[in-house]
Design a protein around this motif. Structure first.
Motif, PDB file in Angstrom:
ATOM      1  N   LEU A   5       0.819  -1.185   0.072  1.00  0.00           N
ATOM      2  CA  LEU A   5      -0.019   0.212  -0.119  1.00  0.00           C
ATOM      3  C   LEU A   5       0.943   1.362  -0.051  1.00  0.00           C
ATOM      4  N   GLU A  10       1.613  -0.246  -8.612  1.00  0.00           N
ATOM      5  CA  GLU A  10       0.316  -0.420  -8.388  1.00  0.00           C
ATOM      6  C   GLU A  10      -0.237  -1.742  -8.286  1.00  0.00           C
ATOM      7  N   THR A 125      -8.803  -0.105  -4.153  1.00  0.00           N
ATOM      8  CA  THR A 125      -7.908  -1.042  -4.443  1.00  0.00           C
ATOM      9  C   THR A 125      -7.369  -1.993  -3.371  1.00  0.00           C
ATOM     10  N   HIS A 126      -7.268  -1.381  -2.243  1.00  0.00           N
ATOM     11  CA  HIS A 126      -7.324  -2.016  -0.853  1.00  0.00           C
ATOM     12  C   HIS A 126      -8.672  -1.851  -0.089  1.00  0.00           C
ATOM     13  N   GLY A 243      -4.785   2.693  -1.752  1.00  0.00           N
ATOM     14  CA  GLY A 243      -3.984   2.248  -3.002  1.00  0.00           C
ATOM     15  C   GLY A 243      -4.856   2.596  -4.272  1.00  0.00           C
TER      16      GLY A 243
END
Length: 305
Positions: A5, A10, A125-126, A243
């Motif tokens: 993170l 990415e 993303t996270h 993220g």
């Protein structure tokens, strides 16, 4: 998760979720500078997903009857009234924008404008909601989006406080959690989400996330060149606390004005360290218990000698 993170390339959410040969990650870019507050996105979302209505009574704070995102509102158009002069916002190239409420007052020397923004789940993303779900009801799709399987949700509610944006909510009628699926069923059929399809000004844009980020950066440059210095992107940066978002925004003021957290952080980022400390504490306690039983036996053995 924490290390990836904060540094490194990415992440690939679809690949991390076990999808092989996944298509490019898709998402939303919402350009609030051209939102006219028509609520077509809200209506299209409810119609396609068969969501119950939220009541037709205005909140009393704005021209708004939904107030925020929730289990039955997966798209929410915010109406924010500002009483300060601002430069007119130019339309994107090749498009025209209907005048916003307050434009006439500004041209006559008034000091009123409306900021309108269609909010939605960020498809992080996270995603902390994924981390805490005990049943696997929440899962990452091959498109990199986050979806709730309502038939697997047991209503535990862990995902609700885990979301840094306050998006996901339990439906009072049965306790299960619901949120935007980014029209997963439509994506599988090669169609765009219902809200983007219905948006008359293309404020909601759908497509591959990398392409949307490039398009958004060009739009910000255009606005800055036109004197709209407060234009900025929100949720686009893969190095931020979640993220990067699968649904990001162009804003004309600070995120807090739109009810968005200024620095969102994945709420489960400290879990690895917490479990490590808990494990160390458990080992220490176990060692202490073992020693407490072993030491008297050793002392008794010495006493017999």
């Amino acid at each position: 998760m924490t290390d990836s993170l904060l540094s490194g390339p990415e992440p690939d959410p679809a690949g991390d979720a076990g999808h092989t040969g996944a298509p490019p990650r898709v998402g939303f870019f919402t350009d609030t500078s051209v939102c006219i507050g028509c609520k077509a996105c809200e209506v299209a979302c409810k119609e396609w997903n068969a969501l119950p209505e939220d009541g037709l009574t205005l909140t009393g704070m704005s021209y708004d009857n939904t107030a925020g995102l929730g289990a039955s509102t997966w798209r929410h158009v915010a109406f924010i009234e500002q009483s300060a002069p601002h430069p007119p916002v130019p339309a994107p190239e090749g498009r025209t924008v209907l005048p916003l409420a307050g434009d006439a007052d500004q041209s006559a020397g008034g000091e009123l404008r409306w900021l309108m923004s269609s909010d939605v789940c960020k498809h992080c993303t996270h995603a902390a909601c994924l981390d805490v779900c005990p049943t696997g009801s929440l899962f990452r799709t091959e498109f990199g989006t986050v979806v709730v399987q309502e038939d697997i949700c047991n209503g535990c509610g862990y995902c609700v406080p885990a979301c840094p944006y306050g998006v996901i909510e339990q439906r009072p009628s049965d306790g299960r959690a619901f949120k935007c699926t980014l029209c997963y069923d439509r994506l599988g059929a090669g169609q765009e989400p219902a809200c983007a399809k219905a948006c008359p000004t293309e404020s909601i844009q759908f497509g591959p996330l990398d392409e949307l980020r490039e398009r958004a950066a060009l739009r910000v440059d255009q606005l800055h060149a036109a004197g709209v210095d407060q234009a900025r992107l929100y949720g686009h940066d893969p190095a931020d606390g979640v993220g990067g978002d699968g649904a990001f925004f162009l804003l004309l003021d600070e995120p807090e004005v739109y009810g968005l957290p200024p620095d969102p952080q994945v709420t489960t980022r400290d879990l690895p360290a917490m479990w490590k400390h808990a494990g160390a504490a458990a080992l220490s306690m176990a060692g202490g218990f073992a020693l407490s039983f072993a030491l008297p036996a050793v002392l008794r053995g010495r006493g017999r000698r």
